[in-house]
Motif scaffolding. Structure first.
Motif, PDB file in Angstrom:
ATOM      1  N   GLU A   1      59.353 -40.546 -32.811  1.00 45.35           N
ATOM      2  CA  GLU A   1      58.945 -41.670 -33.665  1.00 45.35           C
ATOM      3  C   GLU A   1      57.463 -41.923 -33.474  1.00 45.35           C
ATOM      4  O   GLU A   1      56.952 -41.849 -32.358  1.00 45.35           O
ATOM      5  CB  GLU A   1      59.732 -42.927 -33.293  1.00 45.35           C
ATOM      6  CG  GLU A   1      59.323 -44.168 -34.072  1.00 45.35           C
ATOM      7  CD  GLU A   1      60.110 -45.405 -33.681  1.00 45.35           C
ATOM      8  OE1 GLU A   1      60.941 -45.331 -32.752  1.00 45.35           O
ATOM      9  OE2 GLU A   1      59.898 -46.460 -34.304  1.00 45.35           O
ATOM     10  N   GLN A   2      56.780 -42.230 -34.571  1.00 42.81           N
ATOM     11  CA  GLN A   2      55.367 -42.602 -34.465  1.00 42.81           C
ATOM     12  C   GLN A   2      55.140 -43.932 -35.185  1.00 42.81           C
ATOM     13  O   GLN A   2      55.728 -44.177 -36.239  1.00 42.81           O
ATOM     14  CB  GLN A   2      54.454 -41.491 -35.017  1.00 42.81           C
ATOM     15  CG  GLN A   2      54.736 -41.038 -36.434  1.00 42.81           C
ATOM     16  CD  GLN A   2      53.929 -41.738 -37.495  1.00 42.81           C
ATOM     17  OE1 GLN A   2      53.046 -42.544 -37.212  1.00 42.81           O
ATOM     18  NE2 GLN A   2      54.232 -41.435 -38.756  1.00 42.81           N
ATOM     19  N   ASN A   3      54.274 -44.752 -34.584  1.00 42.45           N
ATOM     20  CA  ASN A   3      53.972 -46.065 -35.167  1.00 42.45           C
ATOM     21  C   ASN A   3      52.509 -46.154 -35.599  1.00 42.45           C
ATOM     22  O   ASN A   3      51.919 -47.238 -35.601  1.00 42.45           O
ATOM     23  CB  ASN A   3      54.330 -47.178 -34.179  1.00 42.45           C
ATOM     24  CG  ASN A   3      53.533 -47.103 -32.893  1.00 42.45           C
ATOM     25  OD1 ASN A   3      52.618 -46.272 -32.761  1.00 42.45           O
ATOM     26  ND2 ASN A   3      53.856 -47.942 -31.938  1.00 42.45           N
ATOM     27  N   LEU A   4      51.938 -44.998 -35.956  1.00 48.00           N
ATOM     28  CA  LEU A   4      50.525 -44.931 -36.334  1.00 48.00           C
ATOM     29  C   LEU A   4      50.311 -44.991 -37.839  1.00 48.00           C
ATOM     30  O   LEU A   4      49.173 -44.943 -38.295  1.00 48.00           O
ATOM     31  CB  LEU A   4      49.918 -43.626 -35.786  1.00 48.00           C
ATOM     32  CG  LEU A   4      49.936 -43.506 -34.265  1.00 48.00           C
ATOM     33  CD1 LEU A   4      49.607 -42.084 -33.843  1.00 48.00           C
ATOM     34  CD2 LEU A   4      48.959 -44.486 -33.645  1.00 48.00           C
ATOM     35  N   GLY A   5      51.387 -45.023 -38.584  1.00 46.67           N
ATOM     36  CA  GLY A   5      51.246 -45.021 -40.037  1.00 46.67           C
ATOM     37  C   GLY A   5      50.879 -43.661 -40.603  1.00 46.67           C
ATOM     38  O   GLY A   5      50.414 -43.553 -41.735  1.00 46.67           O
ATOM     39  N   HIS A   6      51.058 -42.602 -39.827  1.00 52.04           N
ATOM     40  CA  HIS A   6      50.737 -41.255 -40.290  1.00 52.04           C
ATOM     41  C   HIS A   6      51.774 -40.743 -41.290  1.00 52.04           C
ATOM     42  O   HIS A   6      52.918 -41.203 -41.306  1.00 52.04           O
ATOM     43  CB  HIS A   6      50.651 -40.292 -39.093  1.00 52.04           C
ATOM     44  CG  HIS A   6      49.468 -40.538 -38.229  1.00 52.04           C
ATOM     45  ND1 HIS A   6      49.334 -39.978 -36.968  1.00 52.04           N
ATOM     46  CD2 HIS A   6      48.343 -41.263 -38.439  1.00 52.04           C
ATOM     47  CE1 HIS A   6      48.177 -40.360 -36.453  1.00 52.04           C
ATOM     48  NE2 HIS A   6      47.558 -41.138 -37.317  1.00 52.04           N
ATOM     49  N   ASP A   7      51.351 -39.770 -42.102  1.00 51.96           N
ATOM     50  CA  ASP A   7      52.259 -39.241 -43.111  1.00 51.96           C
ATOM     51  C   ASP A   7      52.742 -37.828 -42.802  1.00 51.96           C
ATOM     52  O   ASP A   7      53.523 -37.266 -43.562  1.00 51.96           O
ATOM     53  CB  ASP A   7      51.608 -39.266 -44.503  1.00 51.96           C
ATOM     54  CG  ASP A   7      50.321 -38.445 -44.545  1.00 51.96           C
ATOM     55  OD1 ASP A   7      49.715 -38.369 -45.639  1.00 51.96           O
ATOM     56  OD2 ASP A   7      49.909 -37.891 -43.503  1.00 51.96           O
ATOM     57  N   THR A   8      52.259 -37.262 -41.711  1.00 53.81           N
ATOM     58  CA  THR A   8      52.619 -35.891 -41.364  1.00 53.81           C
ATOM     59  C   THR A   8      53.052 -35.832 -39.906  1.00 53.81           C
ATOM     60  O   THR A   8      52.397 -36.411 -39.036  1.00 53.81           O
ATOM     61  CB  THR A   8      51.429 -34.938 -41.587  1.00 53.81           C
ATOM     62  OG1 THR A   8      50.948 -35.103 -42.925  1.00 53.81           O
ATOM     63  CG2 THR A   8      51.858 -33.490 -41.390  1.00 53.81           C
ATOM     64  N   MET A   9      54.152 -35.120 -39.658  1.00 54.33           N
ATOM     65  CA  MET A   9      54.658 -34.987 -38.295  1.00 54.33           C
ATOM     66  C   MET A   9      54.975 -33.529 -38.001  1.00 54.33           C
ATOM     67  O   MET A   9      55.221 -32.740 -38.927  1.00 54.33           O
ATOM     68  CB  MET A   9      55.892 -35.874 -38.094  1.00 54.33           C
ATOM     69  CG  MET A   9      55.580 -37.359 -38.229  1.00 54.33           C
ATOM     70  SD  MET A   9      56.975 -38.435 -37.878  1.00 54.33           S
ATOM     71  CE  MET A   9      57.100 -38.260 -36.086  1.00 54.33           C
ATOM     72  N   TYR A  10      54.969 -33.185 -36.723  1.00 50.93           N
ATOM     73  CA  TYR A  10      55.057 -31.794 -36.301  1.00 50.93           C
ATOM     74  C   TYR A  10      55.964 -31.662 -35.078  1.00 50.93           C
ATOM     75  O   TYR A  10      56.090 -32.591 -34.284  1.00 50.93           O
ATOM     76  CB  TYR A  10      53.669 -31.274 -35.883  1.00 50.93           C
ATOM     77  CG  TYR A  10      52.536 -31.572 -36.821  1.00 50.93           C
ATOM     78  CD1 TYR A  10      51.938 -32.833 -36.850  1.00 50.93           C
ATOM     79  CD2 TYR A  10      52.035 -30.590 -37.668  1.00 50.93           C
ATOM     80  CE1 TYR A  10      50.875 -33.106 -37.705  1.00 50.93           C
ATOM     81  CE2 TYR A  10      50.971 -30.856 -38.513  1.00 50.93           C
ATOM     82  CZ  TYR A  10      50.400 -32.121 -38.524  1.00 50.93           C
ATOM     83  OH  TYR A  10      49.348 -32.375 -39.380  1.00 50.93           O
ATOM     84  N   TRP A  11      56.522 -30.464 -34.929  1.00 53.76           N
ATOM     85  CA  TRP A  11      57.143 -30.066 -33.680  1.00 53.76           C
ATOM     86  C   TRP A  11      56.461 -28.805 -33.162  1.00 53.76           C
ATOM     87  O   TRP A  11      56.259 -27.849 -33.918  1.00 53.76           O
ATOM     88  CB  TRP A  11      58.645 -29.773 -33.856  1.00 53.76           C
ATOM     89  CG  TRP A  11      59.494 -30.992 -33.827  1.00 53.76           C
ATOM     90  CD1 TRP A  11      60.172 -31.556 -34.865  1.00 53.76           C
ATOM     91  CD2 TRP A  11      59.765 -31.819 -32.691  1.00 53.76           C
ATOM     92  NE1 TRP A  11      60.840 -32.687 -34.454  1.00 53.76           N
ATOM     93  CE2 TRP A  11      60.611 -32.872 -33.122  1.00 53.76           C
ATOM     94  CE3 TRP A  11      59.380 -31.793 -31.346  1.00 53.76           C
ATOM     95  CZ2 TRP A  11      61.072 -33.876 -32.266  1.00 53.76           C
ATOM     96  CZ3 TRP A  11      59.835 -32.790 -30.500  1.00 53.76           C
ATOM     97  CH2 TRP A  11      60.669 -33.807 -30.957  1.00 53.76           C
ATOM     98  N   TYR A  12      56.128 -28.850 -31.858  1.00 50.08           N
ATOM     99  CA  TYR A  12      55.545 -27.715 -31.179  1.00 50.08           C
ATOM    100  C   TYR A  12      56.442 -27.319 -30.012  1.00 50.08           C
ATOM    101  O   TYR A  12      57.105 -28.153 -29.402  1.00 50.08           O
ATOM    102  CB  TYR A  12      54.160 -28.066 -30.595  1.00 50.08           C
ATOM    103  CG  TYR A  12      53.064 -28.229 -31.599  1.00 50.08           C
ATOM    104  CD1 TYR A  12      52.836 -29.453 -32.229  1.00 50.08           C
ATOM    105  CD2 TYR A  12      52.221 -27.161 -31.911  1.00 50.08           C
ATOM    106  CE1 TYR A  12      51.803 -29.610 -33.139  1.00 50.08           C
ATOM    107  CE2 TYR A  12      51.181 -27.322 -32.810  1.00 50.08           C
ATOM    108  CZ  TYR A  12      50.981 -28.542 -33.418  1.00 50.08           C
ATOM    109  OH  TYR A  12      49.962 -28.689 -34.321  1.00 50.08           O
ATOM    110  N   LYS A  13      56.361 -26.038 -29.658  1.00 56.84           N
ATOM    111  CA  LYS A  13      57.044 -25.542 -28.469  1.00 56.84           C
ATOM    112  C   LYS A  13      55.988 -25.027 -27.497  1.00 56.84           C
ATOM    113  O   LYS A  13      55.103 -24.252 -27.893  1.00 56.84           O
ATOM    114  CB  LYS A  13      58.013 -24.414 -28.823  1.00 56.84           C
ATOM    115  CG  LYS A  13      58.765 -23.828 -27.633  1.00 56.84           C
ATOM    116  CD  LYS A  13      59.716 -22.714 -28.078  1.00 56.84           C
ATOM    117  CE  LYS A  13      60.482 -22.133 -26.889  1.00 56.84           C
ATOM    118  NZ  LYS A  13      61.410 -21.041 -27.309  1.00 56.84           N
TER     119      LYS A  13
END
Lengths: 114, 115
Positions: free
Chosen positions: A24-36
């Motif tokens: 979850e992000q509370n920064l108001g961003h519109d793009t999220m990612y998963w990294y390994k």
């Protein structure tokens, strides 16, 4: 205030199980990612969602399925866990409308498959 | 296509001496460049970024980096190392243009600081 949060922080499970990691992000961003991040600290992108739409889907086994219920959340579900899935998984977020915007990372989830 | 090479996998310095972590990039166009730091068992924190403004970029904790297009380099420096600087450092490149989402990470440089 936590900007990008992940749960759980540690996850130990047996081969063959199914598990989920939440972000979850509370920064108001519109793009999220998963990294390994592997044992040698190398970071590789797995998925990216922009406004709940999948925009990056790297060569990842289809046992991994991301789900974005809304712009603030991106969850990662993993089916039939294998030993090689052991790694640290990082969630990140950013704004997409400017080149200058950096990605903000969560604290990571250390997954250990036994 | 873009790539980034961190020239040293491990750098060891004495406390109070300068730090130099080297990074070279390859990109068809002028990219954005970042340095991130990862302390043990922690997430990644942005140290500084270059986005085609000033070529000398100042970041947090006394770090700075200079973008040199002719050398395709973006080396990270700090005048005086502190014990708390011991961590893994990643040089990162992002292609130009809004909507360019994909970061390419270097393999990391582990910085050790000797008391």
């Amino acid at each position: 205030d936590t900007a990008v949060s992940q749960t759980p922080k540690y996850l130990v499970t047996q081969m063959g199980n199914d598990k989920s990691i939440k972000c979850e992000q509370n920064l108001g961003h519109d793009t999220m990612y998963w990294y390994k991040q592997d044992s040698k600290k190398f970071l590789k992108i797995m998925f990216s969602y922009n406004n709940k739409e999948l925009i990056i889907n790297e060569t990842v086994p289809n046992r991994f399925s991301p789900k974005s219920p809304d712009k603030a959340h991106l969850n990662l579900h993993i089916n039939s866990l294998e030993l090689g899935d052991s790694a640290v998984y990082f969630c990140a977020s950013s704004l997409s409308d400017r080149q200058s915007y950096e990605q903000y990372f969560g604290p990571g989830t250390r997954l250990t498959v036994t | 296509a873009q790539s980034v090479t961190q020239l040293d996998s491990h750098v060891s310095v004495s406390e109070g001496t300068p730090v130099l972590l080297r990074c070279n990039y390859s990109s068809s166009y002028s990219p954005s460049l970042f340095w991130y730091v990862q302390h043990p068992n922690k997430g990644l924190q942005l140290l500084l970024k270059y986005t085609s403004a000033a070529t000398l970029v100042k970041g947090i904790n006394g770090f700075e980096a200079e973008f040199k297009k002719s050398e395709t380099s973006f080396h990270l420096t700090k005048p005086s190392a502190h014990m708390s600087d011991a961590a893994e450092y990643f040089c990162v490149v992002r292609p130009p243009g809004a909507g360019s989402y994909q970061l390419t990470f270097g393999k990391g440089t582990k910085l050790s600081v000797i008391p």
